[in-house]
Design a protein around this motif. Structure first.
Motif, short mmCIF file in Angstrom:
data_model
loop_
_atom_site.label_atom_id
_atom_site.label_comp_id
_atom_site.label_asym_id
_atom_site.label_seq_id
_atom_site.Cartn_x
_atom_site.Cartn_y
_atom_site.Cartn_z
N SER A 184 -5.92 0.23 3.91
CA SER A 184 -6.91 0.65 2.92
C SER A 184 -6.76 2.10 2.50
O SER A 184 -7.35 2.51 1.50
CB SER A 184 -8.32 0.42 3.46
N GLY A 187 -3.87 3.71 -1.01
CA GLY A 187 -4.27 4.16 -2.33
C GLY A 187 -4.72 5.62 -2.36
O GLY A 187 -4.20 6.42 -3.16
N TYR A 206 0.98 -2.54 7.37
CA TYR A 206 0.65 -2.31 5.96
C TYR A 206 1.08 -3.48 5.07
O TYR A 206 0.96 -3.39 3.85
CB TYR A 206 1.34 -1.03 5.47
N GLU A 209 -0.66 -7.64 -0.13
CA GLU A 209 -0.62 -7.44 -1.58
C GLU A 209 -1.37 -6.18 -2.02
O GLU A 209 -0.93 -5.51 -2.97
CB GLU A 209 -1.21 -8.67 -2.27
N PRO A 210 -2.51 -5.79 -1.40
CA PRO A 210 -3.19 -4.56 -1.84
C PRO A 210 -2.32 -3.31 -1.75
O PRO A 210 -2.43 -2.41 -2.59
CB PRO A 210 -4.40 -4.48 -0.90
N VAL A 211 -1.45 -3.24 -0.76
CA VAL A 211 -0.58 -2.07 -0.63
C VAL A 211 0.44 -2.05 -1.76
O VAL A 211 0.68 -1.00 -2.38
CB VAL A 211 0.13 -2.09 0.75
N GLN A 213 0.09 -3.33 -4.67
CA GLN A 213 -0.64 -3.02 -5.91
C GLN A 213 -0.97 -1.54 -6.00
O GLN A 213 -0.85 -0.93 -7.08
CB GLN A 213 -1.91 -3.86 -5.98
N ALA A 214 -1.37 -0.92 -4.88
CA ALA A 214 -1.70 0.50 -4.90
C ALA A 214 -0.49 1.35 -5.26
O ALA A 214 -0.60 2.32 -6.01
CB ALA A 214 -2.27 0.92 -3.55
#
Length: 321
Positions: A184, A187, A206, A209-211, A213-214
Motif C-alpha cells: 500500500s 504509490g 509486493y 495488481e495495485p503495485v 497500477q501505481a
C-alpha cells in the motif's frame, strides 16, 4: 532464492572477499563526514533567523533551516538534544558568529512540524528498489527479557524506502505504524520521485495488481520486476495481451525461478537491504522521538543525512577471485 537454494551447503561455500579500488578517495570521504560545516552549511547560517513577516503575534526566532541543521547534526553524531544544543553553541563560538542557538525544548517542539527540503537534484530515468524495515521505538531489550523474564512490550515502526540501486541514494521514504502493509506504500513512495522510472524492483510481498497500477500511473513505460507468488496464475488475457506479470510467469515456467532472476536482473533488489543496513548502522536501529508525527520527520531527516554521506564518497569494490 539463491541463498535458500544453497542453504544446505552454505557452510562449504567460502565467504566472498572484496577489495576497494578507490580507498584514498573513500578514506577522505569518511573523514569529511565529521566536518561540522557539512551539516551546518553557510546557506543555513545565512538564513538562520527568519525575516520579519509584519504579521500579528510573536515572530519565530529561528528559521526552519536552523531547526533542520540541528536535527541533522543530532542524527549524524548520535547525540541527545541537550548535547546537540551545546555542540551547536560551541560551533557558533568557534566560527565567531553572533547567532542565537535554539535550546533543546525548541528543537523538540519545532521538529514535529518541520518541512524537510529535498537534498537530491538529478535528471533522467532512474531504477528504484523498494522494501521496508523495522525501527524500534521503546521497550525492554532482549538481554533484559532473558535476564528478568516477563512479557515483551516492544513497539516499532515501519520505514519504507525507495533506493537507487546504482548510487545507493534514498529517493523516497515513508514511516508508518507496524500495521501498514508494504504494497500500500508503493504509490506514496513513487509520488515523491520527480523523475521518470525505468524499472521498479521489489520482493514477493509486493506482488499484486495495485503495485503494477501505481507504477504505471507514475511512469507508464516502467518495468516492474516482482517475483510472482508460487500460486500465481496467468490473467485471462495472457495469450492475447499478456501483462508484465504474465510475461514473468512465462519465463519462470520456461527457465525456472533462478533462470528468471538472472534474465531480469533481480539480484539488484538486494541492494535495498544494504541501504537499510547502512541506515541502521549510521543513524540507528531505534527512533528517538516519541510521537508518530515527530518520528516521520526524524526518519526523513535521517534519509537526508544518509544521502549527504553517500554523495561525499562511496567505495568502489571488486570481488577477489
Amino acid at each position: 532464492m539463491p541463498y535458500k537454494a544453497n542453504e544446505s551447503r552454505r557452510h562449504r561455500i567460502p565467504k566472498a572477499r572484496y577489495r576497494i579500488q578507490n580507498w584514498s578517495a573513500y578514506d577522505a570521504a569518511l573523514r569529511r563526514r565529521g566536518d561540522l560545516t557539512i551539516w551546518v552549511t553557510p546557506e543555513a547560517i545565512t538564513a538562520w533567523t527568519p525575516a520579519s513577516t509584519s504579521r500579528r503575534g510573536r515572530p519565530r526566532r529561528y528559521s526552519e533551516i536552523a531547526i533542520e541543521a540541528g536535527l541533522m547534526l543530532r542524527l549524524a553524531f548520535g547525540r541527545p538534544w541537550r548535547q546537540t544544543e551545546g555542540l551547536l553553541g560551541s560551533l557558533m563560538r568557534l566560527l565567531g558568529l553572533d547567532l542565537p542557538v535554539p535550546d533543546h525544548t525548541t528543537f523538540s517542539r519545532r521538529s514535529a512540524d518541520l518541512t524537510i527540503a529535498a537534498a537530491l537534484k538529478a535528471d533522467g530515468a532512474v531504477n528504484v528498489v523498494i522494501d521496508s524495515t523495522g525501527l524500534k521505538v521503546f521497550g525492554a531489550g532482549e538481554w533484559h527479557l532473558e535476564k528478568h523474564g516477563g512479557k515483551p512490550r516492544r513497539s516499532w515502526r515501519k520505514l519504507h524506502l525507495a533506493v537507487d540501486p546504482d548510487t545507493g541514494e534514498i529517493l523516497a521514504s515513508e514511516l508508518t505504524s507496524s500495521e501498514e502493509g508494504d504494497a500500500s506504500l508503493v504509490g506514496p513512495l513513487v509520488e515523491q520521485i520527480d523523475r521518470p522510472l525505468s524499472a521498479v524492483l521489489a520482493d514477493g510481498a509486493y506482488d499484486g495488481e495495485p503495485v503494477y497500477q501505481a507504477v504505471a500511473v507514475h511512469s507508464p513505460g516502467a518495468e516492474v520486476i516482482i517475483p510472482p507468488r508460487s500460486t500465481a496464475v496467468p490473467s485471462d488475457t495472457a495469450q492475447s495481451a499478456p501483462t508484465q506479470r504474465d510475461r514473468h510467469l512465462q519465463v519462470i515456467s520456461a527457465c525456472g525461478r533462478l533462470g528468471w532472476q538472472k534474465a531480469v536482473g533481480y539480484g539488484r533488489r538486494s541492494l535495498v537491504e544494504v541501504a537499510m543496513l547502512r541506515y541502521k548502522t549510521l543513524i540507528g536501529r531505534s527512533l528517538r522521538a516519541r510521537t508518530l508525527r515527530t518520528q516521520k520527520v526524524e526518519a526523513t531527516v535521517g534519509c537526508k543525512v544518509m544521502n549527504i554521506m553517500i554523495r561525499l564518497g562511496m567505495p568502489i569494490s571488486h570481488k577477489v577471485l
